[in-house]
Design a protein around this motif. Structure first.
Motif, PDB file in Angstrom:
ATOM      1  N   VAL A  70       2.057  -1.395   5.569  1.00  0.00           N
ATOM      2  CA  VAL A  70       1.866  -1.307   4.114  1.00  0.00           C
ATOM      3  C   VAL A  70       1.823  -2.686   3.447  1.00  0.00           C
ATOM      4  CG1 VAL A  70       2.938   0.960   4.001  1.00  0.00           C
ATOM      5  CG2 VAL A  70       4.323  -1.068   3.558  1.00  0.00           C
TER       6      VAL A  70
ATOM      7  N   ALA B 299       0.835  -1.198   0.000  1.00  0.00           N
ATOM      8  CA  ALA B 299       0.000   0.000   0.000  1.00  0.00           C
ATOM      9  C   ALA B 299       0.872   1.251   0.000  1.00  0.00           C
ATOM     10  CB  ALA B 299      -0.895   0.007   1.247  1.00  0.00           C
TER      11      ALA B 299
ATOM     12  N   HIS C  41      -4.628  -2.759   3.571  1.00  0.00           N
ATOM     13  CA  HIS C  41      -3.406  -2.346   4.254  1.00  0.00           C
ATOM     14  C   HIS C  41      -3.105  -3.423   5.279  1.00  0.00           C
ATOM     15  CE1 HIS C  41      -6.145  -1.214   7.468  1.00  0.00           C
ATOM     16  NE2 HIS C  41      -6.813  -0.470   6.601  1.00  0.00           N
TER      17      HIS C  41
ATOM     18  N   THR D 222      -1.944   4.644   5.240  1.00  0.00           N
ATOM     19  CA  THR D 222      -2.650   3.371   5.189  1.00  0.00           C
ATOM     20  C   THR D 222      -3.982   3.451   5.926  1.00  0.00           C
ATOM     21  OG1 THR D 222      -1.286   2.750   7.049  1.00  0.00           O
ATOM     22  CG2 THR D 222      -0.661   1.872   4.923  1.00  0.00           C
TER      23      THR D 222
ATOM     24  N   ARG E 118      -6.853   4.235   0.873  1.00  0.00           N
ATOM     25  CA  ARG E 118      -6.514   3.008   0.169  1.00  0.00           C
ATOM     26  C   ARG E 118      -7.562   2.677  -0.885  1.00  0.00           C
ATOM     27  NH1 ARG E 118      -3.418   1.969  -1.520  1.00  0.00           N
ATOM     28  NH2 ARG E 118      -2.908   4.125  -1.281  1.00  0.00           N
TER      29      ARG E 118
END
Lengths: 235, 1030
Positions: free
Chosen positions: B322, B148, B306, B152, B157
């Motif tokens: 991430v 990601a 995430h 996050t 996202r």
């Protein structure tokens, strides 16, 4: 006499017991806190309830042994030199009662008057309004025990004196220093609460309680030695 | 005065003298205003420089990709047929996309012991289905780490997962209100192509894609309650499985199912907890059941948006946050592997990761959609290499080419719209040409098609790198320049506000001259340097102007060094002000203190309140004692009462309960809260009246404004919010929404007109709020004149001899309201503003803002009772109150709490600049109110002929701004220092933005509303009582 004349800084009774206990008092206060600290962190309410009589006893002893009671402030002037021992012995048991009764009254006033006022103050400062009532009440009790019994004992209930005490116009001495120290300590004790350290001791009211005791001891020592006779400059 | 002069001459002289002094006052006032504007310019330049280096923005292009318009000529494919696939032959008709919120990659792969970490944790081996299928049936499934782009947070996202863009702090061009995505995205493409899109789960989707989902099949669940692990998940499963039954065929094409349980388990318990293992096993079961029911034509995608950190939280950019997982599955044998790739999925997220934006072109092309216009991701290999023994690089090169071409087209449009520098695009241009050549070579000469694919991939990777640099790199030089200017301006405010003894207003002309000269000279020098190559003209000019201006202003203080002292506290009050400011500023370096700022402000205000109470009790004058103590108590209780109004930010959960709205999940008021505006309408004018009345100043304009206009206005405000609730709750369905809206808008416009037109008219033309009575004097007694020397006593009328000539009949004037002529006259201004400010607050906020107003009056009385007119405590407590009531009017230092809907209070449609102005009034209502009240500190209960009032007001304003400037300097420095901190986007940057915006706003309001208005207030008192000699 000018009603706004401020009282003189309180001197300790000039006996050796008095000096001994005055120096022992902060150590005892810190030790009982250190001793009960794990219990306080584990479950504050019973631990604080159990600690309160001990603190009251220590403060009572401090009043009886070290402090001149209301209106008794200039005793050392009267009893000078050889007279001192004689008068002390003669007044023996009478003197003890003359000290124990005001001490008891001071503690009673602390419980009935100061504690509710301080509970309200804690709530005003942001103590939880709907939960944790026993904790807040017990914290107020401890703060009250650390701040006011010696003040009642030394200054009585004269309204002008208390107004001056409230507005910080009274010169600093051991007793007043301990009061201010406990309040300042409680104030500083609130600082670590919001930190996200996830420690058990961060829970209400552990940090503030520790702040009270620490502040009271520091205030007593500093007020009695360094800043004795000094005044707070307001504006 | 010379006794020998004839009387008429004296009168004329007096008049002329008065006129001269009035003129002198106005000129001096103008210069002071200009000086403050110059300081505002310094702050503005500093903030501009810092933010241009810190807040990187991306322009959102409105263009959409179209099915029939491929970005490049397709040699072997006829574009434009959505049934076959727009730009590339499609592989699937339908797709089930399941987002398991916070599905970290290591949850999905078998545990591998490492030294120091030998035992599997609760989150290990609980969700084996993804790994199992990827190993056992590699042609049907693959599993890869899915990285990601921070921040996050789910909302950011989902934007990345549907648009293929990189997040920046500000997506410039995004629409004014609301969070709906307004750039090209996959959901909108599907919707416009007539595909039936169903959504189940997290309701964030609905704020992002309003109206795109099949209304009958879609089920949204509230995502806010992180304590609830099961409601959302059970709901999604309950509605998902029926859709997979054969008879539902044709009712949907794409399902987005968003499970939240794993995320909530993380937030509540952290990942290493049995509840997490249960949750993951539950997900495992759900996925196995989905696989069973899946048909051949449907693609199954499972991903995490995430990861989570060790505590189960997310938002930052740490590896654990991430590293999510991506898994695709199909009953068709379609997935391939590159020739140099191992058969098993990567053991850790560090190996062969794909970016989350890569899902966008992959899914688009698999479903036959065009690649969204702003996409920067590249197609994922496994999905296009085909399951045959030999990977199909021809297909891969084709999808890679069309995706790269779209990116190229986007870059062209972006450069056109925002003028990218040549250097930023030269490498990508070369790579683009290279890839095109390789592809042409592969087509015509039969060289290796793999090379063409690699060339396109290289182009895309380089392009992504350039974009990341463009949108996510801080410009440290510019940031440092901004910090230098902010610190310099802060120093000026500290010296001017607290370092000067004597009349500040007389010093303003000198400082203004020096400052302006310095600014002009600096601007010229800066501009000259800016003409050099490789230097930004705007940057050097602003820095030159600001820096030289600040230095020159400080130099201008040199002649006044005799009356200058270090701005350090010398008393308890000063020390406390300094301590409060300092502690807050230091606290902003820690995310916990920033998050709990509202509670700290309550704590600090209570500290001041208790000390006010104590200090008042010790006053020797019984009146001061009583008034001070009563007002201090009122101040304390008002502060604590308003603390009950809370709007919690996400980070405060679960230790906070929102009360601002009907429930934690709504943004409408509860019906009981509608009583508050009526209580305010009834109570506030009466309370304000008491403050005017006590000093006998409740006359003339005060009666008209406070007694009549404010009352009527507040009743209208209450009616407005009642109508609003009627509309929200549909209490009277027979009354049409349009009627309600019209009525509401009319009322709101009326209130605003009343507040600003009538309120300002009253303020500008009111005479001092005095009542004069003439009485025949019995005898001229010495007592009467001695009364004159005690004008501070607020309750006694002041006796002044009407005529000094003893021969005239003995009449005397009784002036009521002498003692607080200045203060009450000025306070008409806050009374006018409060009406507009209350209108734009929600009912709960009206209650707290009214309490703020009362607290301001309490504070003024307390300061007077304790003779604190000259202490910094007044302006600083007002600043603390401004910030405190900001939180108590339903705001937080987080962008999500901006009440955008207030833009429509007096309007039916969006109108500039009125709509944003309403949002500003709503958001910073408390700060505005407190800033307007600042001059009242210096004017409250001072004798009419008090000299040097303007200097006092200027000093108070400078001290007030000093607080905001300190917070701005602290947050700016801390945001720059913590720019790699996990909480930057969530905590530090929003607080920094709030600090700089409120600094500028408080300065603008303080100068243009408060300081400017002082001219009329002091002027009207001066005209009546004559001017004090200078």
């Amino acid at each position: 006499m000018n009603p706004f004349a401020t009282p003189k800084p309180t001197d300790l009774l000039p006996t050796s017991t008095s000096l001994l206990y005055a120096n022992l008092h902060p150590i005892l206060l810190l030790s009982i806190l250190a001793f009960t600290f794990p219990a306080v962190v584990a479950d504050p309410v019973p631990a604080l309830l159990g600690l309160a009589p001990t603190t009251a006893l220590l403060q009572g002893l401090y009043c009886v042994l070290c402090l001149p009671s209301t209106g008794q402030s200039p005793p050392e002037e009267k009893r000078k030199g050889g007279e001192k021992r004689k008068a002390g012995k003669a007044a023996g048991s009478q003197d003890v009662w003359a000290k124990v009764v005001p001490t008891f009254l001071s503690l009673l006033l602390t419980l009935l008057l100061t504690t509710p006022v301080l509970t309200l103050t804690l709530l005003l400062f942001g103590a939880p309004l709907t939960t944790h009532h026993p904790q807040t009440l017990l914290l107020a009790l401890h703060l009250a025990l650390l701040t006011t019994p010696p003040l009642y004992y030394v200054h009585g209930l004269t309204s002008t004196t208390w107004l001056q005490l409230a507005s910080l116009q009274v010169p600093i001495d051991e007793v007043y220093g301990m009061t201010l120290g406990a309040c300042a300590g409680a104030w500083v004790g609130a600082v670590p609460i919001p930190l996200d350290w996830d420690r058990e001791w961060q829970k209400w009211p552990v940090t503030v309680l520790v702040g009270c005791y620490g502040g009271a001891v520091v205030g007593k020592v500093v007020g009695g030695w360094v800043f004795k006779g000094a005044r707070v400059k307001m504006a | 005065m010379d006794d020998g002069e004839p009387e008429p001459a004296t009168k004329d002289d007096l008049k002329a003298e008065n006129q001269r002094q009035s003129l002198q006052f106005k000129a001096q006032h103008g210069l002071v205003v200009c000086f403050f504007l110059l300081l505002l310019l310094f702050h503005g330049l500093g903030i501009y420089l810092f933010c241009s280096g810190f807040l990187l923005s991306r322009l959102v292009l409105p263009d959409r990709s179209e099915c029939a318009v491929p970005p490049i000529d397709l040699p072997r494919y006829d574009a434009g047929n959505a049934e076959k696939g727009c730009w590339h032959p499609k592989s699937f008709d339908k797709a089930v996309v399941i987002i398991v919120d916070a599905l970290r990659y290591d949850f999905t792969v078998p545990f591998q012991p490492k030294p120091g970490d030998e035992q599997p944790h609760h989150f290990h081996n609980a969700l084996p289905i993804l790994y199992e299928t990827a190993v056992q049936q590699p042609s049907n499934a693959f599993l890869r780490p899915f990285i990601a782009d921070p921040p996050t947070t789910t909302l950011q996202r989902l934007k990345g997962l549907t648009t293929g863009t990189l997040p920046t702090f500000i997506d410039a061009g995004s629409n004014f209100a609301g969070t709906a995505i307004d750039e090209d995205n996959l959901v909108e493409q599907l919707f416009l192509a007539g595909r039936k899109v169903v959504h189940l789960g997290d309701d964030t989707w609905h704020s992002l894609f309003p109206g795109y989902f099949e209304p009958n099949l879609t089920k949204a669940y509230d995502s806010f309650n992180v304590w609830d692990l099961h409601t959302v998940d059970d709901g999604v499963s309950e509605h998902l499985f029926p859709l997979l039954e054969p008879e539902m065929k044709g009712r949907w094409d794409v399902v987005f199912g968003h499970y939240l349980g794993v995320d909530h388990a993380g937030h509540r318990y952290g990942p290493d907890h049995a509840a997490m293992a249960d949750k993951l096993r539950q997900m495992d079961g759900v996925l196995r059941r989905v696989i069973e029911r899946l048909d051949e034509e449907t693609l199954l995608v499972v991903m995490g948006d995430h990861g989570m950190d060790v505590k189960g939280d997310h938002g930052g950019e740490s590896d654990d946050e991430v590293e999510a997982a991506l898994w695709m599955y199909s009953k068709k044998r379609i997935f391939g592997r590159g020739s140099d790739v191992p058969a098993t999925p990567p053991a850790t997220a560090k190996e062969r990761p794909v970016g989350q934006i890569d899902l966008v072109p992959t899914l688009s092309l698999l479903l036959g959609m065009p690649v969204p216009f702003n996409n920067l991701g590249q197609p994922i290999e496994e999905a296009f290499l085909s399951s045959s023994k030999k990977p199909d690089y021809g297909n891969m090169a084709a999808v890679s080419r069309v995706t790269a071409a779209q990116i190229h087209r986007y870059q062209g449009e972006y450069a056109k719209a925002r003028g990218l520098e040549e250097s930023a695009t030269s490498t990508t241009a070369t790579l683009w040409k290279q890839a095109g050549n390789d592809y042409a070579d592969a087509q015509s000469q039969g060289s290796k098609i793999v090379d063409a694919y690699k060339a396109f991939a290289a182009y895309q990777a380089e392009n992504l790198r350039v974009c990341r640099g463009l949108w996510a790199r801080f410009d440290l030089v510019s940031m440092s320049m901004g910090i230098v200017l902010l610190v310099g301006a802060f120093a000026i405010f500290a010296l001017f506000g607290q370092g000067l003894i004597g009349d500040r207003s007389t010093l303003a002309p000198l400082l203004l001259t020096w400052g302006c000269a310095g600014t002009a000279a600096g601007a010229v020098v800066g501009a000259a340097i800016g003409l050099l190559p490789d230097v930004s003209l705007a940057q050097t000019t602003s820095f030159g102007a600001g820096f030289c201006g600040i230095v020159a202003t400080l130099v201008g203080l040199w002649p006044a060094r005799k009356i200058l002292k270090a701005p350090l506290p010398r008393s308890l009050w000063g020390g406390l002000c300094m301590l409060a400011t300092l502690l807050l500023c230091i606290g902003f370096a820690a995310n916990s203190f920033t998050i709990w700022e509202d509670e700290q402000l309550l704590f600090l205000l209570a500290t001041f309140g208790v000390l006010f109470l104590g200090s008042s009790l010790g006053q020797s004058d019984p009146d001061d004692q009583k008034i001070g103590a009563a007002n201090a108590l009122s101040f304390l209780f008002a502060t604590r009462l308003s603390s009950l109004s809370r709007l919690c930010r996400e980070e405060q959960m679960p230790n906070c309960r929102s009360t601002y709205y009907a429930s934690a999940t709504s943004s409408t008021s509860a019906s009981w809260q509608l009583v508050i505006p009526f209580v305010v309408a009834l109570g506030l004018p009466s309370i304000v009246k008491q403050f005017f009345h006590r000093t006998r100043n409740y006359h003339g304009s005060a009666i008209i404004w406070v007694g009549v206009a404010l009352r009527i206005g507040l009743v209208f405000v209450a009616m407005f919010w009642l109508l609003d609730a009627v509309d929200d709750n549909d209490w009277y369905p027979d009354v049409s929404k349009a009627t309600l809206k019209t009525a509401r808008v009319l009322i709101a416009q009326l209130v605003l007109a009343l507040s600003f037109a009538a309120g300002y008219a009253t303020y500008l033309w009111a005479s001092p709020l005095l009542e004069v009575k003439t009485e025949a004097a019995e005898a001229e007694t010495p007592q009467l004149t001695s009364e004159l020397t005690e004008p501070d006593d607020p309750n006694s009328p002041i006796f002044t001899p009407f005529n000094e000539q003893p021969k005239q009949p003995k009449n005397k004037l009784i002036i009521f309201g002498y003692a607080n002529a200045h203060g009450t006259r000025y306070f008409l201004l806050p009374c006018a503003w409060i009406l507009a400010l209350l209108l734009v607050q929600k009912p709960m906020g009206q209650g707290t803002l009214a309490l703020c107003f009362i607290s301001i009056l309490n504070l003024l009385e307390i300061l007077d009772a304790n003779s604190l007119h000259r202490s910094p405590v007044g302006p600083i407590v007002l600043a603390l109150m401004g910030n405190y009531y900001f939180f108590k009017t339903g705001h937080q230092a987080a962008l999500a709490t901006i009440q955008w809907e207030t833009a429509f209070i007096p309007l039916k449609t969006l109108q500039y600049p009125l709509s944003p102005l309403m949002v500003v009034l709503n958001t910073f209502g408390a700060q505005i109110l407190c800033a307007i009240a600042v001059p009242a500190i210096g004017l409250w209960k001072v004798p009419p002929k008090q000299p040097a009032l303007l200097g006092r007001v200027a000093g108070n304003l400078a001290t007030h701004v000093f607080f905001y400037a300190a917070v701005a300097v602290a947050t700016v420095v801390e945001a720059a220092w913590l720019r790699r901190h996990l909480m930057l986007y969530r905590v530090f940057m929003p607080r920094m933005l709030m600090a700089v915006v409120s600094l500028v706003l408080v300065e603008v309001v303080g100068i243009l509303v408060a300081l400017v208005a002082v001219r009329w207030s002091i002027g009207s008192v001066g005209d009546v009582f004559g001017w004090p000699g200078t």
